[in-house]
Design a protein around this motif. Structure first.
Motif, mmCIF file in Angstrom:
data_model
loop_
_atom_site.group_PDB
_atom_site.id
_atom_site.type_symbol
_atom_site.label_atom_id
_atom_site.label_comp_id
_atom_site.label_asym_id
_atom_site.label_seq_id
_atom_site.Cartn_x
_atom_site.Cartn_y
_atom_site.Cartn_z
ATOM 1 N N ASN A 485 3.443 -7.995 9.239
ATOM 2 C CA ASN A 485 2.506 -7.580 9.830
ATOM 3 C C ASN A 485 2.472 -6.037 10.422
ATOM 4 O O ASN A 485 2.252 -5.578 11.371
ATOM 5 C CB ASN A 485 2.083 -8.286 11.021
ATOM 6 C CG ASN A 485 0.830 -8.616 11.506
ATOM 7 O OD1 ASN A 485 -0.177 -7.633 10.725
ATOM 8 N ND2 ASN A 485 0.526 -8.326 12.932
ATOM 9 N N LYS A 486 2.905 -5.094 8.920
ATOM 10 C CA LYS A 486 3.019 -3.759 9.610
ATOM 11 C C LYS A 486 2.254 -2.690 8.844
ATOM 12 O O LYS A 486 1.096 -3.862 7.686
ATOM 13 C CB LYS A 486 4.264 -2.978 8.213
ATOM 14 C CG LYS A 486 5.145 -3.884 9.857
ATOM 15 C CD LYS A 486 6.573 -3.098 8.756
ATOM 16 C CE LYS A 486 7.982 -3.799 9.160
ATOM 17 N NZ LYS A 486 9.422 -3.258 8.020
ATOM 18 N N PRO A 487 1.181 -2.050 9.705
ATOM 19 C CA PRO A 487 0.391 -0.949 9.243
ATOM 20 C C PRO A 487 0.213 -0.409 7.821
ATOM 21 O O PRO A 487 -0.699 -0.638 7.403
ATOM 22 C CB PRO A 487 0.372 -0.229 10.025
ATOM 23 C CG PRO A 487 1.439 -0.069 11.032
ATOM 24 C CD PRO A 487 1.934 -1.381 10.564
ATOM 25 N N MET A 488 1.488 -0.470 7.328
ATOM 26 C CA MET A 488 1.933 0.201 5.914
ATOM 27 C C MET A 488 1.074 -0.365 4.821
ATOM 28 O O MET A 488 1.363 -0.424 3.604
ATOM 29 C CB MET A 488 2.843 0.405 5.193
ATOM 30 C CG MET A 488 3.608 1.498 6.079
ATOM 31 S SD MET A 488 2.749 3.757 6.042
ATOM 32 C CE MET A 488 3.269 3.665 4.132
ATOM 33 N N ALA A 489 1.736 -1.173 5.032
ATOM 34 C CA ALA A 489 0.387 -3.044 4.110
ATOM 35 C C ALA A 489 -1.065 -2.409 3.235
ATOM 36 O O ALA A 489 -1.189 -2.503 2.527
ATOM 37 C CB ALA A 489 0.204 -4.265 5.305
ATOM 38 N N SER A 490 -1.374 -1.449 4.232
ATOM 39 C CA SER A 490 -3.072 -1.667 3.853
ATOM 40 C C SER A 490 -2.965 -0.366 2.903
ATOM 41 O O SER A 490 -3.585 -0.459 1.828
ATOM 42 C CB SER A 490 -4.108 -1.238 5.053
ATOM 43 O OG SER A 490 -3.231 0.526 5.621
ATOM 44 N N LEU A 491 -1.770 1.086 2.871
ATOM 45 C CA LEU A 491 -2.290 2.012 2.180
ATOM 46 C C LEU A 491 -1.377 1.262 0.887
ATOM 47 O O LEU A 491 -1.521 1.591 -0.008
ATOM 48 C CB LEU A 491 -0.778 2.870 2.855
ATOM 49 C CG LEU A 491 -0.104 3.700 1.767
ATOM 50 C CD1 LEU A 491 -1.941 4.492 1.202
ATOM 51 C CD2 LEU A 491 0.248 5.245 2.399
ATOM 52 N N TYR A 492 -0.109 -0.191 1.106
ATOM 53 C CA TYR A 492 0.252 -0.632 -0.555
ATOM 54 C C TYR A 492 -0.280 -1.395 -1.355
ATOM 55 O O TYR A 492 -0.454 -1.556 -2.976
ATOM 56 C CB TYR A 492 1.484 -1.271 -0.079
ATOM 57 C CG TYR A 492 2.923 -0.148 0.421
ATOM 58 C CD1 TYR A 492 3.260 0.804 -0.977
ATOM 59 C CD2 TYR A 492 2.833 -0.377 1.368
ATOM 60 C CE1 TYR A 492 4.005 1.793 -0.469
ATOM 61 C CE2 TYR A 492 4.457 0.722 1.667
ATOM 62 C CZ TYR A 492 4.837 1.101 0.996
ATOM 63 O OH TYR A 492 5.949 2.542 1.396
ATOM 64 N N LYS A 493 -1.543 -2.012 0.091
ATOM 65 C CA LYS A 493 -2.550 -2.387 -0.765
ATOM 66 C C LYS A 493 -3.376 -1.973 -2.067
ATOM 67 O O LYS A 493 -4.199 -2.094 -2.830
ATOM 68 C CB LYS A 493 -3.300 -3.079 0.204
ATOM 69 C CG LYS A 493 -4.421 -3.894 -0.571
ATOM 70 C CD LYS A 493 -5.423 -4.292 0.643
ATOM 71 C CE LYS A 493 -6.818 -5.483 -0.020
ATOM 72 N NZ LYS A 493 -7.033 -7.060 0.970
ATOM 73 N N LEU A 494 -4.227 -0.545 -1.501
ATOM 74 C CA LEU A 494 -4.671 0.773 -1.752
ATOM 75 C C LEU A 494 -3.715 1.058 -3.365
ATOM 76 O O LEU A 494 -4.120 1.230 -4.595
ATOM 77 C CB LEU A 494 -4.618 1.665 -0.816
ATOM 78 C CG LEU A 494 -5.625 2.144 -0.170
ATOM 79 C CD1 LEU A 494 -6.300 3.662 1.109
ATOM 80 C CD2 LEU A 494 -7.534 1.475 -0.469
ATOM 81 N N TYR A 495 -2.568 0.644 -3.323
ATOM 82 C CA TYR A 495 -1.699 1.518 -4.679
ATOM 83 C C TYR A 495 -1.730 0.620 -5.580
ATOM 84 O O TYR A 495 -1.770 0.472 -6.947
ATOM 85 C CB TYR A 495 -0.422 1.860 -3.893
ATOM 86 C CG TYR A 495 -0.094 2.927 -3.350
ATOM 87 C CD1 TYR A 495 -0.246 4.327 -4.516
ATOM 88 C CD2 TYR A 495 0.174 3.501 -2.366
ATOM 89 C CE1 TYR A 495 0.522 5.419 -4.034
ATOM 90 C CE2 TYR A 495 0.855 4.243 -1.549
ATOM 91 C CZ TYR A 495 0.422 6.170 -2.961
ATOM 92 O OH TYR A 495 0.819 7.329 -1.738
ATOM 93 N N SER A 496 -1.085 -0.741 -5.181
ATOM 94 C CA SER A 496 -1.747 -2.167 -5.475
ATOM 95 C C SER A 496 -3.366 -1.979 -6.432
ATOM 96 O O SER A 496 -3.161 -2.344 -8.205
ATOM 97 C CB SER A 496 -1.328 -2.854 -4.960
ATOM 98 O OG SER A 496 0.099 -3.493 -4.598
ATOM 99 N N MET A 497 -4.555 -1.747 -5.648
ATOM 100 C CA MET A 497 -5.017 -1.926 -6.080
ATOM 101 C C MET A 497 -5.419 -1.020 -7.102
ATOM 102 O O MET A 497 -5.949 -0.840 -8.672
ATOM 103 C CB MET A 497 -6.544 -1.512 -5.836
ATOM 104 C CG MET A 497 -6.434 -3.260 -4.606
ATOM 105 S SD MET A 497 -7.219 -2.871 -3.198
ATOM 106 C CE MET A 497 -8.871 -2.945 -4.294
ATOM 107 N N MET A 498 -5.150 0.356 -7.141
ATOM 108 C CA MET A 498 -5.471 2.033 -7.899
ATOM 109 C C MET A 498 -4.127 1.382 -8.987
ATOM 110 O O MET A 498 -5.073 1.898 -10.735
ATOM 111 C CB MET A 498 -4.695 2.992 -7.352
ATOM 112 C CG MET A 498 -4.793 4.028 -8.028
ATOM 113 S SD MET A 498 -3.412 5.502 -6.865
ATOM 114 C CE MET A 498 -1.668 5.160 -7.947
#
Length: 770
Positions: A485-498
């Motif tokens: 439940n860390k905030p950086m999860a959303s950024l790594y989700k973006l990287y995964s989608m990219m």
């Protein structure tokens, strides 16, 4: 007795009409459809002065206004013809020769003509008394220049004591900016006494200074020059006769000015290319006010070149109607496949030959006693022209990158309290940077470095592998961050989608990159007598053949006429670049690749029995000459030099080719080529190469005579025969030097066959059967 003589005469006529000459076919980069046009009302109206299917050009009016002398190719070579201005008499040959005459000028009193001729080899300026009612011989002409360089466009001063001209004598030959194998020249303005003495150089530039004219008082020379062609176009200049005070006289924005004609101090006619219509026109300029008058060009809708004017109001120029692309000659030079005045005739020793100039490069001449010519056509002229619909989905990748860039910017603002803003900015930059690198690499591998498609797929596949690894890594980090439940999860989700989007795009490229560009070339067969056209077949290269390498070169029939043979590849590419030789069998309409594709194969030739083949290949890492006979392939040259254009004699016992092994190094950019011969020895081995030509410039495209005793080839040994910008501005011909020459193998005797100012090459000598 009279009846017997009549019978003998008839038999002789039948025999002479029935005999067939050997034929020489060659590529000729020449225009078509030029005639002389005249106005007798100071340019208000024009009408044709000559009507001939040959080229008529460079007309000049005699000082008394009664005669027009012009250059015509109606006899094959350019000769000077004369026609009376009044009446409708036919033009008559003025100067008899076996060489070229062109670019005439009259002395002010009308007693002399000066002109350019190749009578003694290269282009020199000659002088003859003007006798309009006689046929003159060039053997009686006075050579005024006697220089090994080219001398052009003579112009008498108004007092008749001097002649201005242009010459390429003061500069070294240099390679073409883009086609480095093509040699280019630089011209300057000179003056001399009318007897050829007191030669003085006036200009000094790296551009071409040409077509000099005298001012009214003979104190200045007006000429064109491309020395300042920042806009790619020449301008008009004037200079004092002592070589001082040179200055430009054309206004800005004129878009080119050539071939000036000084009427008086306030009127100069010039040739200009109409950019909007892409055609030539005649304009008038006032050099004092620098104002332009275009009324002359509006009086007739034709390409107009090299105008001349007489004070009585007579104006002449040469030009022709705009030619359209036809089925008989798609691409290259519009109009018919062959020049209209074919065939020209010449003689090599005791054999008559008919000369055919094909207005294309690498068109296939007919087999003996046939009139069929084969040429290839690909409408694509640049990288963008090759694009197919399979390439369009790639546009989604930069669109996707832009979306991720915007998302990263927006998220850097909205999430700045949870995640440091620069981390989203790094994502934005990285999303754009990655796709930019991928597209640049793809363009270079396909369009610039021209790698085989299998290699391109391998490289793209490796990038895909890296992106997949990055995708898996980002996704694992995302899952771990999300579970914590860390905030950086959303950024790594973006990287995964990219990375997922880029992986899908790279997978598409890997699967379909061979279909991004079209390599289809159509072959046509044309009967040059009837202009009947037949589509033969569409050639589409092998899937691994990079379309950018797939240019068709060296098209010709096999010796027995049963098949069409051609090369696809790079003319002067890397030895390891792709190239292959193909044969199209006319009877069963099948295509056969007869060499591998793993090196720069090309320019194959067969012996008369089709059992022996020679070709060039870069398989060894160098451009070498190979022979294949009885299933055995042998490298004949084993040289670090560049070898090309191999051909084999009909009996299979001689091979001739070009090599730069002894060539001149031109500005450390390119080495010139000479022609070499190797012969089969009594024990079946091949001799050491024997150098057949040694001129310091370029020579190429050799071919054997049908009896194997002569070699016919193209050469720049005789220089150029007109000012380079005048010819090149009308018709793209970077190799301005091309003349066709035959050399006898036994004693190296040379016979020059062509004399003109057009680029000509790739000759083939065909024996006609009775």
């Amino acid at each position: 007795m009279k009846h017997i003589q009549l019978i003998i005469l008839l038999l002789f006529c039948c025999w002479s009409n029935g005999q067939t000459n050997d034929q020489v076919f060659y590529s000729s980069f020449r225009p078509q459809g030029w005639n002389i046009h005249i106005s007798k009302d100071n340019g208000q109206s024009f009408y044709p002065f000559t009507k001939n299917s040959s080229l008529d050009y460079d007309a000049k009016i005699s000082p008394n206004g009664k005669w027009v002398v012009f250059t015509s190719e109606r006899l094959g070579k350019p000769h000077l013809f004369i026609k009376h201005i009044e009446g409708d008499t036919l033009p008559r040959l003025l100067v008899k020769s076996n060489s070229m005459q062109d670019q005439i000028d009259f002395s002010p009193d009308g007693n002399w003509i000066a002109f350019v001729s190749s009578h003694e080899g290269n282009a020199e300026i000659y002088k003859l008394p003007f006798k309009p009612l006689d046929t003159l011989s060039v053997d009686n002409a006075i050579n005024l220049t006697h220089n090994s360089a080219g001398d052009f466009r003579p112009r008498f001063s108004h007092d008749g004591q001097s002649i201005a001209f242009s010459s390429d004598r003061s500069h070294d030959i240099k390679p073409h900016k883009f086609l480095v194998f093509a040699m280019q020249r630089t011209g300057e303005i000179y003056t001399m006494s009318s007897n050829g003495q007191n030669v003085k150089r006036l200009t000094n530039s790296e551009g071409w200074d040409g077509s000099p004219n005298w001012s009214e008082d003979d104190s200045k020379i007006i000429f064109y020059s491309n020395k300042s062609e920042s806009n790619g176009k020449p301008d008009l200049y004037q200079i004092d006769v002592d070589g001082e005070n040179e200055n430009i006289i054309t206004p800005e924005g004129l878009n080119g000015a050539m071939s000036p004609l000084v009427i008086n101090n306030e009127r100069i006619l010039l040739t200009n290319r109409d950019i909007k219509k892409n055609r030539f026109r005649i304009l008038e300029i006032n050099p004092i006010t620098k104002t332009i008058d275009s009324s002359l060009s509006k009086s007739i809708t034709m390409d107009m070149m090299n105008v001349d004017y007489h004070k009585s109001g007579i104006i002449v120029y040469h030009g022709g109607k705009e030619l359209k692309e036809t089925e008989g000659n798609k691409g290259d030079f519009f109009g018919d496949v062959l020049v209209k005045n074919h065939p020209a005739s010449d003689r090599i020793e005791n054999k008559d030959v008919a000369l055919f100039g094909i207005r294309r490069s690498f068109a296939s001449p007919p087999v003996p006693n046939d009139t069929k010519i084969v040429y290839s056509y690909n409408p694509a002229r640049g990288f963008g022209d090759f694009v197919t619909p399979f390439l369009y989905p790639i546009i989604l990748l930069p669109v996707l990158a832009l979306i991720w860039f915007i998302v990263g910017i927006v998220r850097s603002i909205k999430k700045r309290r949870e995640i440091k803003f620069w981390k989203h900015l790094i994502f934005s930059v990285l999303s754009v940077l990655l796709i930019t690198i991928i597209l640049i690499l793809l363009y270079n591998w396909v369009g610039m470095f021209v790698l085989p498609m299998s290699t391109v797929k391998l490289y793209i596949g490796l990038i895909l592998l890296v992106v997949l690894i990055a995708l898996i890594l980002m996704y694992k980090i995302y899952k771990k961050q999300k579970s914590a439940n860390k905030p950086m999860a959303s950024l790594y989700k973006l990287y995964s989608m990219m990375f997922l989007g880029y992986a899908i795009g790279l997978l598409y490229i890997t699967l379909f990159v061979s279909s991004f560009l079209s390599s289809t070339t159509t072959f046509y067969m044309v009967d040059y007598n009837t202009n009947e056209v037949e589509k033969l077949f569409d050639f589409k290269a092998d899937k691994d053949f990079n379309p950018q390498s797939c240019r068709i070169i060296d098209t010709k029939f096999t010796p027995d006429g049963s098949a069409l043979q051609f090369s696809a590849g790079s003319f002067r590419g890397n030895p390891k670049a792709q190239g292959a030789v193909y044969t199209y069998h006319l009877k069963n309409e099948t295509l056969e690749k007869i060499t591998p594709l793993n090196a720069n194969y090309g320019f194959a030739d067969f012996s008369a029995d089709n059992n022996t083949m020679v070709y060039r290949s870069g398989a060894s890492g160098n451009m070498d000459i190979y022979i294949k006979e009885n299933g055995t392939i042998t490298n004949l040259t084993h040289s670090e030099a560049k070898e090309n254009f191999p051909v084999i004699s009909p009996d299979g016992n001689k091979i001739v080719y070009c090599s730069d092994s002894h060539g001149k190094n031109v500005k450390d950019i390119v080495k010139t080529m000479d022609i070499f011969l190797i012969e089969r020895q009594d024990d079946g081995s091949w001799s050491a190469p024997k150098q057949m030509t040694s001129y310091s410039g370029q020579e190429g495209h050799p071919h054997f005579s049908p009896d194997g005793k002569w070699i016919i080839y193209s050469t720049e040994e005789f220089g150029i025969n007109d000012e380079q910008p005048i010819v090149q501005s009308y018709i793209f011909a970077p190799q301005m030097y091309g003349e066709i020459v035959a050399i006898r193998i036994s004693d190296k005797k040379k016979v020059r066959l062509t004399h003109n100012k057009w680029e000509e090459g790739a000759p083939l000598w065909i024996e006609s059967k009775k």
